[in-house]
Scaffold this motif. Structure first.
Motif, PDB file in Angstrom:
ATOM      1  N   VAL A   4       0.844  -1.194   0.000  1.00  0.00           N
ATOM      2  CA  VAL A   4       0.000   0.000   0.000  1.00  0.00           C
ATOM      3  C   VAL A   4       0.881   1.246   0.000  1.00  0.00           C
ATOM      4  CG1 VAL A   4      -1.889  -1.136   1.244  1.00  0.00           C
ATOM      5  CG2 VAL A   4      -0.154   0.129   2.529  1.00  0.00           C
ATOM      6  N   ASP A   5       0.280   2.361  -0.386  1.00  0.00           N
ATOM      7  CA  ASP A   5       0.896   3.678  -0.212  1.00  0.00           C
ATOM      8  C   ASP A   5       0.173   4.351   0.937  1.00  0.00           C
ATOM      9  OD1 ASP A   5       2.436   3.248  -2.509  1.00  0.00           O
ATOM     10  OD2 ASP A   5       1.010   4.281  -3.807  1.00  0.00           O
ATOM     11  N   THR A  34       4.748  11.029   2.555  1.00  0.00           N
ATOM     12  CA  THR A  34       4.226   9.939   1.728  1.00  0.00           C
ATOM     13  C   THR A  34       5.202   8.766   1.781  1.00  0.00           C
ATOM     14  OG1 THR A  34       3.111  11.462   0.206  1.00  0.00           O
ATOM     15  CG2 THR A  34       3.565   9.243  -0.613  1.00  0.00           C
ATOM     16  N   ALA A  35       4.684   7.575   2.019  1.00  0.00           N
ATOM     17  CA  ALA A  35       5.493   6.349   1.970  1.00  0.00           C
ATOM     18  C   ALA A  35       4.851   5.432   0.929  1.00  0.00           C
ATOM     19  CB  ALA A  35       5.537   5.667   3.324  1.00  0.00           C
ATOM     20  N   ARG A  36       5.665   4.922   0.033  1.00  0.00           N
ATOM     21  CA  ARG A  36       5.159   4.085  -1.053  1.00  0.00           C
ATOM     22  C   ARG A  36       5.553   2.615  -0.845  1.00  0.00           C
ATOM     23  NH1 ARG A  36       2.899   7.510  -4.380  1.00  0.00           N
ATOM     24  NH2 ARG A  36       3.767   9.577  -4.679  1.00  0.00           N
ATOM     25  N   GLU A 122      -2.079  15.340  -1.759  1.00  0.00           N
ATOM     26  CA  GLU A 122      -2.207  13.927  -1.423  1.00  0.00           C
ATOM     27  C   GLU A 122      -1.211  13.064  -2.207  1.00  0.00           C
ATOM     28  OE1 GLU A 122      -6.257  11.808  -0.484  1.00  0.00           O
ATOM     29  OE2 GLU A 122      -5.950  11.886  -2.647  1.00  0.00           O
ATOM     30  N   PHE A 123      -0.442  12.252  -1.472  1.00  0.00           N
ATOM     31  CA  PHE A 123       0.580  11.356  -2.002  1.00  0.00           C
ATOM     32  C   PHE A 123       1.680  12.096  -2.770  1.00  0.00           C
ATOM     33  CE2 PHE A 123      -3.156   8.651  -1.398  1.00  0.00           C
ATOM     34  CZ  PHE A 123      -2.619   7.705  -0.539  1.00  0.00           C
ATOM     35  N   GLY A 124       1.812  13.409  -2.557  1.00  0.00           N
ATOM     36  CA  GLY A 124       2.854  14.184  -3.220  1.00  0.00           C
ATOM     37  C   GLY A 124       2.658  14.316  -4.717  1.00  0.00           C
TER      38      GLY A 124
END
Length: 175
Positions: A4-5, A34-36, A122-124
Motif C-alpha cells: 500500500v501507499d 508519503t510512503a510508497r 495527497e501522495f505528493g
C-alpha cells in the motif's frame, strides 16, 4: 501480503494571540509525508494515530501509521513587532497582513513561518487533493478562523479579546 501507499498529515497548529489590539500570527499547518509500497501482513493489527489540531498558541499533534510519521505544525507566536508565523507543512502568516502559505510555501508577510518546500498534495502528486494550508495573521483574516478537521490546516491569529483559531486535525490516507 499487500503493498500500500500511505499519506500522512500532522495536525495544524493554533494561531497566536494577544490581549491587546495587536496583529497576531497564524499557525503553521501540519507537515506531510508519503510512503510508497509499504508491505502489510495478513491478520496483523496496525496502529494509526491522527494528530490533533493545536489550540490557540499550541502546536499540532503528530500523525503516524505503518512505520511513517508526519509532525504537527508549530504555533504562531508573539504579537506586534515580535510576531512570527508558525513553521509547518505550509507556514503561518506573519505581520503586515500575512496570509498563510499554501502547498508547502512559506507564510506571507514579515516573519512568516517556513513551509516544508515540497507539495502538500495527497501522495505528493500534483493532481492530488490539497492539504495543509497555513493560518493567516489576524490582520489578514480579520476574524478567528480555525483549520478544518482532517486537513492539517493551521489556525489564524486572534484579535484582541478573542482567542486565535485552532488548527485542524491531521489525516492518514491509505491506498
Amino acid at each position: 501480503d499487500l503493498l500500500v501507499d500511505v499519506f500522512l498529515v500532522g495536525g495544524g497548529a493554533g494561531g497566536g494571540y494577544s490581549p491587546l489590539n495587536n496583529e497576531t500570527p497564524g499557525g503553521g499547518s501540519g507537515y506531510t509525508t508519503t510512503a510508497r509500497s509499504v508491505q502489510l501482513a495478513k491478520n496483523t493489527q496496525y496502529d494509526i494515530i491522527i494528530g490533533a489540531g493545536g489550540e490557540s498558541q499550541s502546536n499540532g499533534g503528530k500523525s503516524s501509521a505503518l512505520g511513517s510519521e508526519a509532525s504537527g505544525g508549530e504555533a504562531g507566536s508573539g504579537a506586534a513587532s515580535g510576531a512570527k508565523g508558525g513553521n509547518g507543512g505550509s507556514g503561518g502568516g506573519g505581520r503586515h497582513g500575512g496570509k498563510g502559505g499554501v502547498d508547502g510555501a512559506n507564510g506571507e508577510g514579515t516573519n512568516g513561518g517556513t513551509g516544508q518546500g515540497t507539495t502538500t498534495r495527497e501522495f505528493g502528486e500534483y493532481t492530488g487533493v490539497l492539504y495543509a494550508t497555513g493560518g493567516s495573521s489576524s490582520r489578514s483574516s480579520n476574524k478567528r478562523v480555525s483549520g478544518r478537521e482532517n486537513t492539517g490546516d493551521g489556525g489564524s491569529g486572534g484579535e484582541a479579546g478573542f482567542s486565535a483559531g485552532t488548527g485542524g486535525s491531521g489525516i492518514v490516507i491509505i491506498r
